[in-house]
Scaffold this motif. Structure first.
Motif, PDB file in Angstrom:
ATOM      1  N   GLU A 125     -15.194  36.491  49.807  1.00 43.84           N
ATOM      2  CA  GLU A 125     -14.268  35.485  50.340  1.00 43.84           C
ATOM      3  C   GLU A 125     -14.614  35.182  51.795  1.00 43.84           C
ATOM      4  O   GLU A 125     -14.830  36.100  52.600  1.00 43.84           O
ATOM      5  CB  GLU A 125     -12.833  36.017  50.241  1.00 43.84           C
ATOM      6  N   LYS A 126     -14.726  33.911  52.115  1.00 43.75           N
ATOM      7  CA  LYS A 126     -15.092  33.412  53.446  1.00 43.75           C
ATOM      8  C   LYS A 126     -16.530  33.760  53.817  1.00 43.75           C
ATOM      9  O   LYS A 126     -16.907  33.662  54.988  1.00 43.75           O
ATOM     10  CB  LYS A 126     -14.126  33.920  54.525  1.00 43.75           C
ATOM     11  N   GLY A 127     -17.339  34.162  52.836  1.00 47.87           N
ATOM     12  CA  GLY A 127     -18.721  34.545  53.089  1.00 47.87           C
ATOM     13  C   GLY A 127     -19.711  33.434  52.767  1.00 47.87           C
ATOM     14  O   GLY A 127     -19.334  32.331  52.347  1.00 47.87           O
ATOM     15  N   GLU A 128     -20.969  33.744  52.959  1.00 44.92           N
ATOM     16  CA  GLU A 128     -22.074  32.811  52.755  1.00 44.92           C
ATOM     17  C   GLU A 128     -22.854  33.239  51.519  1.00 44.92           C
ATOM     18  O   GLU A 128     -23.111  34.431  51.334  1.00 44.92           O
ATOM     19  CB  GLU A 128     -22.968  32.848  54.004  1.00 44.92           C
ATOM     20  N   ASP A 129     -23.250  32.282  50.699  1.00 40.48           N
ATOM     21  CA  ASP A 129     -24.007  32.652  49.505  1.00 40.48           C
ATOM     22  C   ASP A 129     -25.474  32.919  49.860  1.00 40.48           C
ATOM     23  O   ASP A 129     -25.977  32.486  50.902  1.00 40.48           O
ATOM     24  CB  ASP A 129     -23.890  31.577  48.420  1.00 40.48           C
ATOM     25  N   PHE A 130     -26.161  33.649  48.966  1.00 41.57           N
ATOM     26  CA  PHE A 130     -27.533  34.089  49.233  1.00 41.57           C
ATOM     27  C   PHE A 130     -28.484  32.910  49.378  1.00 41.57           C
ATOM     28  O   PHE A 130     -29.374  32.917  50.236  1.00 41.57           O
ATOM     29  CB  PHE A 130     -28.016  35.034  48.128  1.00 41.57           C
ATOM     30  N   LEU A 131     -28.327  31.873  48.552  1.00 40.74           N
ATOM     31  CA  LEU A 131     -29.230  30.729  48.615  1.00 40.74           C
ATOM     32  C   LEU A 131     -29.137  30.024  49.962  1.00 40.74           C
ATOM     33  O   LEU A 131     -30.153  29.604  50.527  1.00 40.74           O
ATOM     34  CB  LEU A 131     -28.917  29.748  47.478  1.00 40.74           C
ATOM     35  N   THR A 132     -27.937  29.904  50.506  1.00 37.84           N
ATOM     36  CA  THR A 132     -27.771  29.286  51.828  1.00 37.84           C
ATOM     37  C   THR A 132     -28.464  30.125  52.896  1.00 37.84           C
ATOM     38  O   THR A 132     -29.160  29.590  53.774  1.00 37.84           O
ATOM     39  CB  THR A 132     -26.282  29.116  52.160  1.00 37.84           C
ATOM     40  N   LEU A 133     -28.281  31.439  52.821  1.00 34.80           N
ATOM     41  CA  LEU A 133     -28.957  32.336  53.769  1.00 34.80           C
ATOM     42  C   LEU A 133     -30.467  32.166  53.671  1.00 34.80           C
ATOM     43  O   LEU A 133     -31.158  32.026  54.688  1.00 34.80           O
ATOM     44  CB  LEU A 133     -28.574  33.787  53.473  1.00 34.80           C
ATOM     45  N   LYS A 134     -30.985  32.195  52.459  1.00 28.55           N
ATOM     46  CA  LYS A 134     -32.431  32.059  52.252  1.00 28.55           C
ATOM     47  C   LYS A 134     -32.948  30.752  52.846  1.00 28.55           C
ATOM     48  O   LYS A 134     -33.959  30.735  53.559  1.00 28.55           O
ATOM     49  CB  LYS A 134     -32.745  32.125  50.753  1.00 28.55           C
ATOM     50  N   THR A 135     -32.240  29.662  52.586  1.00 29.80           N
ATOM     51  CA  THR A 135     -32.686  28.346  53.053  1.00 29.80           C
ATOM     52  C   THR A 135     -32.729  28.283  54.569  1.00 29.80           C
ATOM     53  O   THR A 135     -33.724  27.829  55.162  1.00 29.80           O
ATOM     54  CB  THR A 135     -31.777  27.239  52.495  1.00 29.80           C
ATOM     55  N   ARG A 136     -31.666  28.728  55.232  1.00 29.90           N
ATOM     56  CA  ARG A 136     -31.674  28.636  56.703  1.00 29.90           C
ATOM     57  C   ARG A 136     -32.667  29.613  57.321  1.00 29.90           C
ATOM     58  O   ARG A 136     -33.272  29.339  58.367  1.00 29.90           O
ATOM     59  CB  ARG A 136     -30.274  28.782  57.281  1.00 29.90           C
ATOM     60  N   GLY A 137     -32.875  30.785  56.683  1.00 26.31           N
ATOM     61  CA  GLY A 137     -33.881  31.722  57.175  1.00 26.31           C
ATOM     62  C   GLY A 137     -35.280  31.133  57.111  1.00 26.31           C
ATOM     63  O   GLY A 137     -36.065  31.256  58.064  1.00 26.31           O
ATOM     64  N   VAL A 138     -35.590  30.477  55.996  1.00 23.00           N
ATOM     65  CA  VAL A 138     -36.894  29.824  55.848  1.00 23.00           C
ATOM     66  C   VAL A 138     -37.046  28.703  56.876  1.00 23.00           C
ATOM     67  O   VAL A 138     -38.097  28.564  57.522  1.00 23.00           O
ATOM     68  CB  VAL A 138     -37.064  29.281  54.418  1.00 23.00           C
ATOM     69  N   GLN A 139     -35.996  27.913  57.066  1.00 19.53           N
ATOM     70  CA  GLN A 139     -36.068  26.821  58.037  1.00 19.53           C
ATOM     71  C   GLN A 139     -36.301  27.365  59.453  1.00 19.53           C
ATOM     72  O   GLN A 139     -37.100  26.806  60.212  1.00 19.53           O
ATOM     73  CB  GLN A 139     -34.795  25.982  57.986  1.00 19.53           C
ATOM     74  N   ALA A 140     -35.635  28.467  59.799  1.00 19.67           N
ATOM     75  CA  ALA A 140     -35.813  29.063  61.126  1.00 19.67           C
ATOM     76  C   ALA A 140     -37.229  29.593  61.301  1.00 19.67           C
ATOM     77  O   ALA A 140     -37.849  29.403  62.357  1.00 19.67           O
ATOM     78  CB  ALA A 140     -34.792  30.179  61.344  1.00 19.67           C
ATOM     79  N   LEU A 141     -37.751  30.271  60.273  1.00 20.67           N
ATOM     80  CA  LEU A 141     -39.113  30.792  60.371  1.00 20.67           C
ATOM     81  C   LEU A 141     -40.118  29.646  60.467  1.00 20.67           C
ATOM     82  O   LEU A 141     -41.059  29.698  61.273  1.00 20.67           O
ATOM     83  CB  LEU A 141     -39.424  31.696  59.176  1.00 20.67           C
ATOM     84  N   ASN A 142     -39.928  28.601  59.686  1.00 15.29           N
ATOM     85  CA  ASN A 142     -40.829  27.453  59.777  1.00 15.29           C
ATOM     86  C   ASN A 142     -40.800  26.831  61.171  1.00 15.29           C
ATOM     87  O   ASN A 142     -41.849  26.468  61.716  1.00 15.29           O
ATOM     88  CB  ASN A 142     -40.468  26.406  58.717  1.00 15.29           C
TER      89      ASN A 142
END
Length: 198
Positions: A125-142
């Motif tokens: 509850e009130k958390g972030e799903d794994f796919l969203t985390l993965k996407t923003r992590g990849v965008q930050a690394l890129n």
């Protein structure tokens, strides 16, 4: 879905906090390093400074989560390299490298819910799903990859690195030790991860 750039990078999980030691879910809660974590951050800084002192240039910039446990770890690395070699590497923050928000689970013991969160069948509850985390992590690394010549050092968090592991096609739920530098290299057969031993 954003694709991960197939370029080498270094990754460093932050040093230990009191919540790590108690096996509590930290998420976005901004817990500082404890004494063990500060010692680990200094050791990681010395290990990486050794590479620079030996004439290598393993990375050219440091990009960190803004959460204090990661950013202080990054500062120790930058300072160790500068103090030993005179090289003052740029250190920048990227908010997308923050740890996942675990919502109401933050401050609670880690439990069986973690695997269901990774496979997408549960979100706290009130958390972030794994796919969203993965996407923003990849965008930050890129973004970090695009920011200059040579590899970046990413200083961030354990769950965030699980997102990067997923993007690299590796087994996802593998715990990364606190403050042990890791090099990630794309090879023909897939990504190869190598921890820098003490």
């Amino acid at each position: 879905m954003t694709q991960l750039r197939a370029e080498p990078y270094w990754f460093l999980r932050h040093g230990e906090t009191d919540w790590n030691a108690r096996h509590l879910s930290q998420g976005r809660t901004d817990i500082p390093l404890n004494e063990t974590g500060l010692t680990q951050a200094r050791l990681a800084g010395r290990q990486l400074a050794d590479l620079f002192e030996a004439g290598m240039r393993p990375f050219t910039r440091i990009v960190s989560s803004p959460l204090k446990r990661a950013f202080v770890t990054a500062e120790h690395v930058r300072d160790a390299i500068r103090d030993r070699t005179g090289l003052d590497l740029p250190l920048i923050k990227d908010a997308d490298l923050q740890e996942v928000s675990f919502g109401v689970q933050e401050g609670q013991p880690m439990g069986d819910w973690y695997n269901t969160w990774i496979n997408g069948t549960f979100v706290p509850e009130k958390g972030e799903d794994f796919l969203t985390l993965k996407t923003r992590g990849v965008q930050a690394l890129n973004r970090a990859q695009e920011a200059g010549e040579g590899a970046p050092l990413i200083v961030a968090h354990g769950a965030l690195f699980r997102g990067l592991r997923a993007a690299m096609g590796l087994e996802i739920n593998v715990r990364l030790p606190n403050a042990v530098p890791l090099k990630a290299t794309p090879e023909e057969e897939g990504w190869v991860l190598k921890l820098l031993s003490a």
